[in-house]
Motif scaffolding. Structure first.
Motif, short mmCIF file in Angstrom:
data_model
loop_
_atom_site.label_atom_id
_atom_site.label_comp_id
_atom_site.label_asym_id
_atom_site.label_seq_id
_atom_site.Cartn_x
_atom_site.Cartn_y
_atom_site.Cartn_z
N ALA A 1 0.84 -1.20 0.00
CA ALA A 1 0.00 0.00 0.00
C ALA A 1 0.87 1.26 0.00
CB ALA A 1 -0.91 0.00 1.22
N ALA A 2 0.59 2.17 -0.90
CA ALA A 2 1.32 3.44 -0.93
C ALA A 2 0.74 4.37 0.14
CB ALA A 2 1.19 4.09 -2.30
N LEU A 3 1.57 5.24 0.67
CA LEU A 3 1.10 6.24 1.64
C LEU A 3 1.16 7.61 0.97
CD1 LEU A 3 0.21 7.18 4.42
CD2 LEU A 3 2.62 7.16 5.14
N ILE A 4 -0.01 8.25 0.91
CA ILE A 4 -0.11 9.57 0.28
C ILE A 4 -0.18 10.64 1.36
CG2 ILE A 4 -1.49 11.02 -1.28
CD1 ILE A 4 -2.72 8.42 -2.42
N GLY A 5 0.75 11.58 1.30
CA GLY A 5 0.67 12.77 2.15
C GLY A 5 -0.10 13.83 1.39
N PHE A 6 -0.43 14.94 2.03
CA PHE A 6 -1.16 15.97 1.27
C PHE A 6 -1.06 17.33 1.93
CE2 PHE A 6 -4.88 17.09 3.84
CZ PHE A 6 -5.00 16.01 4.70
N CYS A 7 -1.44 18.32 1.16
CA CYS A 7 -1.70 19.65 1.70
C CYS A 7 -2.77 20.28 0.82
CB CYS A 7 -0.45 20.53 1.71
SG CYS A 7 0.09 21.04 0.08
N GLY A 8 -3.33 21.39 1.28
CA GLY A 8 -4.24 22.14 0.44
C GLY A 8 -3.42 23.04 -0.46
N ALA A 9 -3.96 23.40 -1.62
CA ALA A 9 -3.29 24.39 -2.46
C ALA A 9 -3.48 25.76 -1.79
CB ALA A 9 -3.88 24.39 -3.86
N PRO A 10 -2.52 26.64 -1.96
CA PRO A 10 -2.62 27.95 -1.28
C PRO A 10 -3.94 28.68 -1.56
CG PRO A 10 -0.38 27.61 -2.01
CD PRO A 10 -1.18 26.44 -2.55
N TRP A 11 -4.42 28.67 -2.80
CA TRP A 11 -5.67 29.38 -3.08
C TRP A 11 -6.83 28.82 -2.26
CZ3 TRP A 11 -8.49 33.30 -4.34
CH2 TRP A 11 -9.84 33.12 -4.71
N THR A 12 -6.97 27.47 -2.25
CA THR A 12 -8.08 26.85 -1.53
C THR A 12 -7.97 27.12 -0.03
OG1 THR A 12 -8.64 25.21 -3.20
CG2 THR A 12 -9.06 24.58 -0.91
N VAL A 13 -6.77 27.01 0.51
CA VAL A 13 -6.57 27.29 1.94
C VAL A 13 -6.96 28.76 2.23
CG1 VAL A 13 -4.81 27.52 3.75
CG2 VAL A 13 -4.82 25.50 2.26
N ALA A 14 -6.51 29.65 1.33
CA ALA A 14 -6.79 31.08 1.54
C ALA A 14 -8.29 31.39 1.48
CB ALA A 14 -6.04 31.92 0.50
N THR A 15 -9.04 30.64 0.68
CA THR A 15 -10.49 30.94 0.61
C THR A 15 -11.15 30.78 1.99
OG1 THR A 15 -11.15 28.67 -0.01
CG2 THR A 15 -10.76 30.22 -1.83
N TYR A 16 -10.69 29.76 2.74
CA TYR A 16 -11.25 29.57 4.09
C TYR A 16 -10.72 30.62 5.06
CZ TYR A 16 -13.16 25.18 2.40
OH TYR A 16 -13.88 24.26 1.70
N MET A 17 -9.45 31.02 4.88
CA MET A 17 -8.88 32.03 5.78
C MET A 17 -9.57 33.38 5.57
SD MET A 17 -4.85 31.10 5.31
CE MET A 17 -4.20 32.13 6.62
N ILE A 18 -9.94 33.67 4.33
CA ILE A 18 -10.52 34.97 4.02
C ILE A 18 -12.00 35.03 4.42
CG2 ILE A 18 -11.16 36.52 2.11
CD1 ILE A 18 -8.44 35.55 0.79
N ALA A 19 -12.76 33.99 4.05
CA ALA A 19 -14.19 34.00 4.38
C ALA A 19 -14.43 33.59 5.83
CB ALA A 19 -14.95 33.06 3.45
#
Ligand code: CP3
Length: 346
Positions: free
Chosen positions: A134-152
């Motif tokens: 089984a592969a292990l996938i790490g992740f993060c949000g893209a800056p734009w998507t993360v920023a949409t939550y920070m702004i709204a």
């Protein structure tokens, strides 16, 4: 050891049957997840407690034998680690104090990795506990998507507040995205250091941007993350998921340099086939077909497999699995992907 199937495919090879995993595969549709969530208390307690986070990451692997596990966490732990407040409220999703244009320049990396230490420990333990194949996938949000939550300060239907912010305060947004990109690249590098085999960048709100904004706020910061991660880990594959990118998917892969492309369910399969000529694609079953089951599900799986299983392909949904999904439908879908031979390339 033979290479993990998901990694083979991300290098451009064809595997049959294709590797399969689902976005949000650890989640509320699973009774064992709901149980762990009850014990942990809040959703964030689950994310920041390695015992719980490891357990819920492994649950769907044990139950379904997916070809990949995705680290259990959330994209918003990055702004949280940058000092923004964050809570999750039942039925409302994430809540944050909206960031103003003046504050967007003052994010600090002090204590960032300390805050995320439990996540790094979770990754390390997962790589030890997962089955070899089984592969292990790490992740993060893209800056734009993360920023949409920070702004709204919350989820919105069309990210109007962030779009408006981008036109009124482009300099502030630019600095904000630069900071998130730098922090996210460091975060991914640490996940890979601890054993993540591949990483995915979730840009769930890429599809609300016009062409010029897409280049500026989606492609540019993601390209910067890719560049920084590659510098440290040149061979670790990166999957980009710019949901709703439509006509801009091709440009997104070419200009960000991501290896794998996550497709949402609105991407036509003939276009998906063309995109596949430039590298691996992942997707793109409508999560509602999985909720509905029956013919809607089997027809959806069949057309995707017929169109894409002859090339480098990872079977997945076009977005996250939803809480009302019947567990039996997930099993039926996996069986169909793995057993059906009719679409076997000749
Ligand atoms: O895929 C996985 O299984 C890994 C874990 C994961 C979660 N969130 C767990 C989660 C991943 C990769 C994410 C990404 C994420 N988080 C995104 C990008 C992908 C997408 O779905 O668009 C976004 C936009 C977020 C922010 C977020 N987190 C929202 C909007 C919500 C509320 C929506 C909801 O389903 O309640 C969350 C909460 C969340 N993240 C849950 C899970 C399992 C549900 C929380 C709970 O258990 O109550």
């Amino acid at each position: 050891m033979a290479e993990r199937k998901l990694l083979e495919v991300l290098k451009g090879r064809t595997a049959f049957p294709p590797p399969v995993w689902l976005m949000r595969q650890a989640g509320r549709y699973l009774p064992e997840y709901r149980e762990a969530r009850r014990k942990a208390g809040s959703f964030l307690d689950l994310c920041y407690n390695p015992d719980f986070a490891v357990e819920v990451t492994l649950q769907p692997i044990r139950r379904f034998g997916f070809d990949a596990a995705i680290l259990f966490s959330d994209i918003l732990v990055v702004p949280h680690a940058l000092g923004r407040d964050l809570r999750f409220e039942e039925g409302l999703g994430p809540l944050m104090t909206p960031i103003g244009a003046e504050e967007a320049v003052a994010l600090s990396m002090d204590g960032f990795h300390e805050h995320l230490k439990p996540v790094y420990e979770t990754v390390r333990r997962l790589r030890q506990e997962l089955p070899e194949e089984a592969a292990l996938i790490g992740f993060c949000g893209a800056p734009w998507t993360v920023a949409t939550y920070m702004i709204a300060g919350r989820g919105t239907a069309d990210q109007a507040p962030a779009r408006l912010f981008s036109y009124r305060h482009p300099e502030a947004l630019s600095r904000l995205l630069d900071d998130i990109a730098a922090a996210s690249a460091d975060y991914l590098i640490r996940q890979i250091d601890e054993g993540a085999d591949a990483v995915q960048i979730f840009d769930s709100w890429a599809g609300v941007l016009d062409e010029k904004s897409f280049d500026r706020w989606c492609i540019r910061p993601v390209a910067e993350i890719v560049r920084r991660v590659r510098q440290k880990h040149p061979t670790t594959p990166i999957i980009g998921f710019p949901k709703g990118a439509g006509w801009l998917y091709r440009r997104y892969r070419r200009e960000t340099g991501v290896k794998g492309l996550g497709l949402d369910w609105t991407v036509p399969l003939d276009e998906a086939g063309r995109l596949q000529m430039e590298g691996a694609v992942q997707g793109n079953l409508d999560p509602m077909r999985l909720v509905a089951g029956g013919k809607a599900l089997s027809e959806g799986v069949k057309s995707i497999m017929s169109a894409l299983s002859g090339g480098p392909f990872i079977f997945n949904l076009g977005h996250g699995i939803t809480p009302e999904t019947p567990v039996e439908h997930v099993q039926a879908m996996i069986n169909q992907v793995r057993e059906e031979q009719s679409w076997q390339p000749t």
